[in-house]
Design a protein around this motif. Sequence first.
Motif, PDB file in Angstrom:
ATOM      1  N   ASN A   1     113.248 107.685 -36.020  1.00  0.00           N
ATOM      2  CA  ASN A   1     113.737 106.312 -36.151  1.00  0.00           C
ATOM      3  C   ASN A   1     115.089 106.101 -35.483  1.00  0.00           C
ATOM      4  O   ASN A   1     115.446 104.975 -35.157  1.00  0.00           O
ATOM      5  CB  ASN A   1     113.838 105.918 -37.634  1.00  0.00           C
ATOM      6  N   ASP A   2     115.846 107.183 -35.285  1.00  0.00           N
ATOM      7  CA  ASP A   2     117.152 107.089 -34.641  1.00  0.00           C
ATOM      8  C   ASP A   2     117.077 107.272 -33.134  1.00  0.00           C
ATOM      9  O   ASP A   2     118.088 107.231 -32.455  1.00  0.00           O
ATOM     10  CB  ASP A   2     118.093 108.174 -35.209  1.00  0.00           C
ATOM     11  N   TRP A   3     115.878 107.497 -32.603  1.00  0.00           N
ATOM     12  CA  TRP A   3     115.744 107.778 -31.182  1.00  0.00           C
ATOM     13  C   TRP A   3     116.078 106.557 -30.347  1.00  0.00           C
ATOM     14  O   TRP A   3     115.815 105.423 -30.723  1.00  0.00           O
ATOM     15  CB  TRP A   3     114.360 108.297 -30.868  1.00  0.00           C
ATOM     16  N   ILE A   4     116.644 106.822 -29.235  1.00  0.00           N
ATOM     17  CA  ILE A   4     117.108 105.790 -28.320  1.00  0.00           C
ATOM     18  C   ILE A   4     115.919 105.271 -27.518  1.00  0.00           C
ATOM     19  O   ILE A   4     115.115 106.056 -27.017  1.00  0.00           O
ATOM     20  CB  ILE A   4     118.172 106.384 -27.378  1.00  0.00           C
ATOM     21  N   GLY A   5     115.847 103.963 -27.379  1.00  0.00           N
ATOM     22  CA  GLY A   5     114.799 103.350 -26.576  1.00  0.00           C
ATOM     23  C   GLY A   5     115.274 103.076 -25.163  1.00  0.00           C
ATOM     24  O   GLY A   5     116.475 103.122 -24.857  1.00  0.00           O
TER      25      GLY A   5
ATOM     26  N   GLY B   1     115.461 111.187 -17.114  1.00  0.00           N
ATOM     27  CA  GLY B   1     114.822 112.204 -16.290  1.00  0.00           C
ATOM     28  C   GLY B   1     115.807 113.276 -15.856  1.00  0.00           C
ATOM     29  O   GLY B   1     115.495 114.472 -15.878  1.00  0.00           O
ATOM     30  N   SER B   2     117.016 112.863 -15.469  1.00  0.00           N
ATOM     31  CA  SER B   2     118.041 113.830 -15.050  1.00  0.00           C
ATOM     32  C   SER B   2     118.398 114.783 -16.182  1.00  0.00           C
ATOM     33  O   SER B   2     118.479 115.999 -15.979  1.00  0.00           O
ATOM     34  CB  SER B   2     119.312 113.096 -14.596  1.00  0.00           C
ATOM     35  N   LEU B   3     118.602 114.238 -17.366  1.00  0.00           N
ATOM     36  CA  LEU B   3     118.938 115.073 -18.512  1.00  0.00           C
ATOM     37  C   LEU B   3     117.781 116.009 -18.855  1.00  0.00           C
ATOM     38  O   LEU B   3     117.986 117.205 -19.072  1.00  0.00           O
ATOM     39  CB  LEU B   3     119.303 114.205 -19.716  1.00  0.00           C
ATOM     40  N   CYS B   4     116.557 115.481 -18.877  1.00  0.00           N
ATOM     41  CA  CYS B   4     115.403 116.324 -19.197  1.00  0.00           C
ATOM     42  C   CYS B   4     115.220 117.421 -18.152  1.00  0.00           C
ATOM     43  O   CYS B   4     114.924 118.569 -18.495  1.00  0.00           O
ATOM     44  CB  CYS B   4     114.142 115.471 -19.296  1.00  0.00           C
ATOM     45  N   GLY B   5     115.417 117.091 -16.885  1.00  0.00           N
ATOM     46  CA  GLY B   5     115.304 118.096 -15.834  1.00  0.00           C
ATOM     47  C   GLY B   5     116.360 119.174 -15.970  1.00  0.00           C
ATOM     48  O   GLY B   5     116.075 120.365 -15.798  1.00  0.00           O
ATOM     49  N   PHE B   6     117.584 118.761 -16.284  1.00  0.00           N
ATOM     50  CA  PHE B   6     118.677 119.712 -16.465  1.00  0.00           C
ATOM     51  C   PHE B   6     118.366 120.673 -17.612  1.00  0.00           C
ATOM     52  O   PHE B   6     118.492 121.891 -17.479  1.00  0.00           O
ATOM     53  CB  PHE B   6     119.984 118.965 -16.718  1.00  0.00           C
ATOM     54  N   LEU B   7     117.904 120.112 -18.734  1.00  0.00           N
ATOM     55  CA  LEU B   7     117.568 120.944 -19.888  1.00  0.00           C
ATOM     56  C   LEU B   7     116.343 121.816 -19.602  1.00  0.00           C
ATOM     57  O   LEU B   7     116.324 123.000 -19.960  1.00  0.00           O
ATOM     58  CB  LEU B   7     117.325 120.070 -21.120  1.00  0.00           C
TER      59      LEU B   7
ATOM     60  N   ARG C   1     123.804 111.265 -28.626  1.00  0.00           N
ATOM     61  CA  ARG C   1     122.507 111.162 -29.310  1.00  0.00           C
ATOM     62  C   ARG C   1     121.369 111.438 -28.337  1.00  0.00           C
ATOM     63  O   ARG C   1     120.373 112.075 -28.690  1.00  0.00           O
ATOM     64  CB  ARG C   1     122.320 109.766 -29.913  1.00  0.00           C
ATOM     65  N   LEU C   2     121.529 110.971 -27.098  1.00  0.00           N
ATOM     66  CA  LEU C   2     120.494 111.180 -26.082  1.00  0.00           C
ATOM     67  C   LEU C   2     120.286 112.668 -25.814  1.00  0.00           C
ATOM     68  O   LEU C   2     119.148 113.125 -25.691  1.00  0.00           O
ATOM     69  CB  LEU C   2     120.857 110.450 -24.785  1.00  0.00           C
ATOM     70  N   VAL C   3     121.360 113.418 -25.731  1.00  0.00           N
ATOM     71  CA  VAL C   3     121.249 114.869 -25.511  1.00  0.00           C
ATOM     72  C   VAL C   3     120.469 115.497 -26.654  1.00  0.00           C
ATOM     73  O   VAL C   3     119.523 116.268 -26.428  1.00  0.00           O
ATOM     74  CB  VAL C   3     122.640 115.524 -25.356  1.00  0.00           C
ATOM     75  N   LYS C   4     120.820 115.178 -27.890  1.00  0.00           N
ATOM     76  CA  LYS C   4     120.123 115.748 -29.050  1.00  0.00           C
ATOM     77  C   LYS C   4     118.650 115.329 -29.057  1.00  0.00           C
ATOM     78  O   LYS C   4     117.772 116.132 -29.374  1.00  0.00           O
ATOM     79  CB  LYS C   4     120.800 115.303 -30.344  1.00  0.00           C
TER      80      LYS C   4
ATOM     81  N   CYS D   1     116.736 114.497 -26.449  1.00  0.00           N
ATOM     82  CA  CYS D   1     115.999 115.192 -25.387  1.00  0.00           C
ATOM     83  C   CYS D   1     115.750 116.654 -25.749  1.00  0.00           C
ATOM     84  O   CYS D   1     114.648 117.175 -25.528  1.00  0.00           O
ATOM     85  CB  CYS D   1     116.748 115.101 -24.055  1.00  0.00           C
ATOM     86  N   GLU D   2     116.759 117.311 -26.296  1.00  0.00           N
ATOM     87  CA  GLU D   2     116.588 118.708 -26.710  1.00  0.00           C
ATOM     88  C   GLU D   2     115.479 118.816 -27.751  1.00  0.00           C
ATOM     89  O   GLU D   2     114.616 119.697 -27.674  1.00  0.00           O
ATOM     90  CB  GLU D   2     117.894 119.268 -27.266  1.00  0.00           C
ATOM     91  N   ALA D   3     115.497 117.914 -28.734  1.00  0.00           N
ATOM     92  CA  ALA D   3     114.492 117.949 -29.802  1.00  0.00           C
ATOM     93  C   ALA D   3     113.100 117.648 -29.262  1.00  0.00           C
ATOM     94  O   ALA D   3     112.123 118.316 -29.625  1.00  0.00           O
ATOM     95  CB  ALA D   3     114.859 116.956 -30.901  1.00  0.00           C
ATOM     96  N   GLU D   4     112.982 116.657 -28.392  1.00  0.00           N
ATOM     97  CA  GLU D   4     111.675 116.293 -27.854  1.00  0.00           C
ATOM     98  C   GLU D   4     111.084 117.399 -26.983  1.00  0.00           C
ATOM     99  O   GLU D   4     109.909 117.725 -27.089  1.00  0.00           O
ATOM    100  CB  GLU D   4     111.771 115.009 -27.032  1.00  0.00           C
ATOM    101  N   LEU D   5     111.896 117.955 -26.093  1.00  0.00           N
ATOM    102  CA  LEU D   5     111.393 119.002 -25.200  1.00  0.00           C
ATOM    103  C   LEU D   5     110.999 120.255 -25.969  1.00  0.00           C
ATOM    104  O   LEU D   5     110.090 120.970 -25.563  1.00  0.00           O
ATOM    105  CB  LEU D   5     112.435 119.343 -24.139  1.00  0.00           C
ATOM    106  N   ASP D   6     111.660 120.513 -27.081  1.00  0.00           N
ATOM    107  CA  ASP D   6     111.413 121.714 -27.879  1.00  0.00           C
ATOM    108  C   ASP D   6     110.454 121.449 -29.043  1.00  0.00           C
ATOM    109  O   ASP D   6     110.265 122.298 -29.894  1.00  0.00           O
ATOM    110  CB  ASP D   6     112.751 122.253 -28.396  1.00  0.00           C
ATOM    111  N   ASP D   7     109.835 120.278 -29.060  1.00  0.00           N
ATOM    112  CA  ASP D   7     108.954 119.873 -30.158  1.00  0.00           C
ATOM    113  C   ASP D   7     107.670 120.709 -30.163  1.00  0.00           C
ATOM    114  O   ASP D   7     106.904 120.671 -29.203  1.00  0.00           O
ATOM    115  CB  ASP D   7     108.604 118.389 -29.999  1.00  0.00           C
TER     116      ASP D   7
END
Length: 188
Positions: free
Chosen positions: A4-8, A30-36, A70-73, A75-81
Amino acid sequence: MSVNDWIGHDELNDSCVRMRLGADAAELHGSLCGFLAGGGKIGRQSLLAVLQLDGEGVQPGAQDQALLERLVKQCEAELDDPELGFEPLLPADDRPLPERAEALVDWCRGFLGGFGLAGTDAHASLSDEAKEILRDLGSIAGAELDFGEEGDDEDALIEVHEFVRVGAMLLFAECAGGRGKTGSDRIH
């Protein structure tokens, strides 16, 4: 961080405009996800500096800085889900097809740039599958879009979106997902 706190997309895009970035929400995400996914770590550095998206030198205000953190957190959570819930941050499905398709192209362009910026040793030993995913993302990022039959175009966009979504997770699993995981927890 709850879902519910995720950024749209629109919230992040408004922030990109305020900060006068040279990237929109899809490209920033995309840049953040690619970096991670490439094994990069933000640490205590400024996200915009790490991604080389400093814009016109405008320092983010407190609200935008909090959003970026919040975006960093997120993306980290989504990619590692473990449930594979990652989704590229794109305009809503009710937006016009060309807008959504262009955003997916921008997201892929950002992903490739961020992946390259991660610059880890893992890139030298990528699997053939990972190399193919990167080549395909490059093809998408460089695509000239031509629209025809809307139903067919919608189906094609859904298919490309799913490829991008899964490809990003596979690259993350291969290059960065091993941090603190056992082999059985990784995506294959």
